[in-house]
Design a protein around this motif. Sequence first.
Motif, PDB file in Angstrom:
ATOM      1  N   THR A 167       0.853  -1.202   0.000  1.00  0.00           N
ATOM      2  CA  THR A 167       0.000   0.000   0.000  1.00  0.00           C
ATOM      3  C   THR A 167       0.886   1.248   0.000  1.00  0.00           C
ATOM      4  N   ASP A 222      -8.653 -10.179  -2.841  1.00  0.00           N
ATOM      5  CA  ASP A 222      -9.693  -9.192  -2.558  1.00  0.00           C
ATOM      6  C   ASP A 222     -10.114  -9.354  -1.094  1.00  0.00           C
ATOM      7  N   GLN A 223     -11.058  -8.536  -0.658  1.00  0.00           N
ATOM      8  CA  GLN A 223     -11.559  -8.620   0.719  1.00  0.00           C
ATOM      9  C   GLN A 223     -12.931  -9.291   0.752  1.00  0.00           C
ATOM     10  N   LEU A 236     -21.492  -3.802   1.912  1.00  0.00           N
ATOM     11  CA  LEU A 236     -21.003  -3.112   3.107  1.00  0.00           C
ATOM     12  C   LEU A 236     -22.105  -2.314   3.809  1.00  0.00           C
ATOM     13  N   THR A 256      -5.379  -4.090   6.107  1.00  0.00           N
ATOM     14  CA  THR A 256      -6.189  -3.364   5.138  1.00  0.00           C
ATOM     15  C   THR A 256      -7.679  -3.584   5.426  1.00  0.00           C
ATOM     16  N   GLY A 257      -8.018  -4.741   6.038  1.00  0.00           N
ATOM     17  CA  GLY A 257      -9.414  -4.982   6.451  1.00  0.00           C
ATOM     18  C   GLY A 257      -9.847  -3.941   7.473  1.00  0.00           C
ATOM     19  N   ILE A 305     -10.603  -0.717   5.811  1.00  0.00           N
ATOM     20  CA  ILE A 305     -11.929  -0.661   5.186  1.00  0.00           C
ATOM     21  C   ILE A 305     -12.997  -0.344   6.219  1.00  0.00           C
ATOM     22  N   ASP A 317     -12.539   3.410   6.901  1.00  0.00           N
ATOM     23  CA  ASP A 317     -12.853   4.338   5.803  1.00  0.00           C
ATOM     24  C   ASP A 317     -14.267   4.168   5.244  1.00  0.00           C
ATOM     25  N   GLU A 318     -14.748   2.928   5.190  1.00  0.00           N
ATOM     26  CA  GLU A 318     -16.022   2.683   4.507  1.00  0.00           C
ATOM     27  C   GLU A 318     -17.189   2.496   5.468  1.00  0.00           C
ATOM     28  N   VAL A 325     -14.041  -8.236   8.480  1.00  0.00           N
ATOM     29  CA  VAL A 325     -13.522  -7.920   7.143  1.00  0.00           C
ATOM     30  C   VAL A 325     -12.124  -8.525   7.063  1.00  0.00           C
ATOM     31  N   THR A 350     -10.768  -5.443  -4.135  1.00  0.00           N
ATOM     32  CA  THR A 350      -9.853  -4.377  -3.717  1.00  0.00           C
ATOM     33  C   THR A 350      -8.572  -4.436  -4.546  1.00  0.00           C
ATOM     34  N   GLU A 366      -5.889  -6.096  -4.099  1.00  0.00           N
ATOM     35  CA  GLU A 366      -4.664  -6.011  -3.296  1.00  0.00           C
ATOM     36  C   GLU A 366      -3.607  -6.978  -3.796  1.00  0.00           C
TER      37      GLU A 366
END
Length: 235
Positions: A80, A97-98, A113, A128-129, A132, A135-136, A170, A193, A195
């Motif tokens: 990242t 991906d997640q 989500l 990174t989970g 998310i 952020d989300e 997540v 995602t 990743e």
Amino acid sequence: DDDGAGDDENEIVAGTAPGFEPFEMVIDGELVGFDIDLLEAVVDETEYELADWQEIEFDGLIPSLENENIDVIAAAMTITEDRQETIAFSDPYYSADQTVLVQEGGDVQPDELEDLEGHNVGAQSGTTGEGIVEDELIAEGLIDDGDYDSYDNYVLAVEELERGTLDAIVIDEPVAESFAADRDVEIAFTFETGEEYGFGVRQEDDDLQQALSEGIEAVQESSEYDEITQEWFDE
Ligand code: GLN
């Protein structure tokens, strides 16, 4: 000794965070998994020698690298921009991906989500989970700060899901699939995602970074990468 932890200049010490199956886990007291086999095969292609593996909580890996307790991170760590402010990565070696993981047959069955609104959500600290969730979900006002539970290890979060004391977590898709195969949890949905995992090194260790990238390429071009993949994934 530029290479930190190793005594010999070419000796390197790797760090990983077990409990992230099938990438790294402890079975019968032994550290095993895709990342373990892959890094060993990759280092074999280089002039470096892998002297030791250290088991460290995921959010302690980057500090351990910076402190020179370890020289390379092999922990399904996503490349990242944030992390690249402090460390460097090899070329990517795996894409993921997640997913959102829930209790098998449980009451909470989200499709996206937004459906997690007002629910109790968990993730592993520093992943990174977790990003998310922040952020989300939290930043979007779908859940409150207090609805988020941060765990030192995903295994602890999965146990809470099984007990029904947590609604959702997540987590990276390949790991969610592994947990879903042998525990009372299931994947509710996956979201892209894109990743990519890389091996982490200190920014000043350009030679090691380059050697690892070349080693990954060599292992991918030989039959070894496929063999390691087949060993740890049902592919
Ligand atoms: N790929 C995710 C990340 O880099 C999770 C890694 C992990 O938990 N080992 O944050």
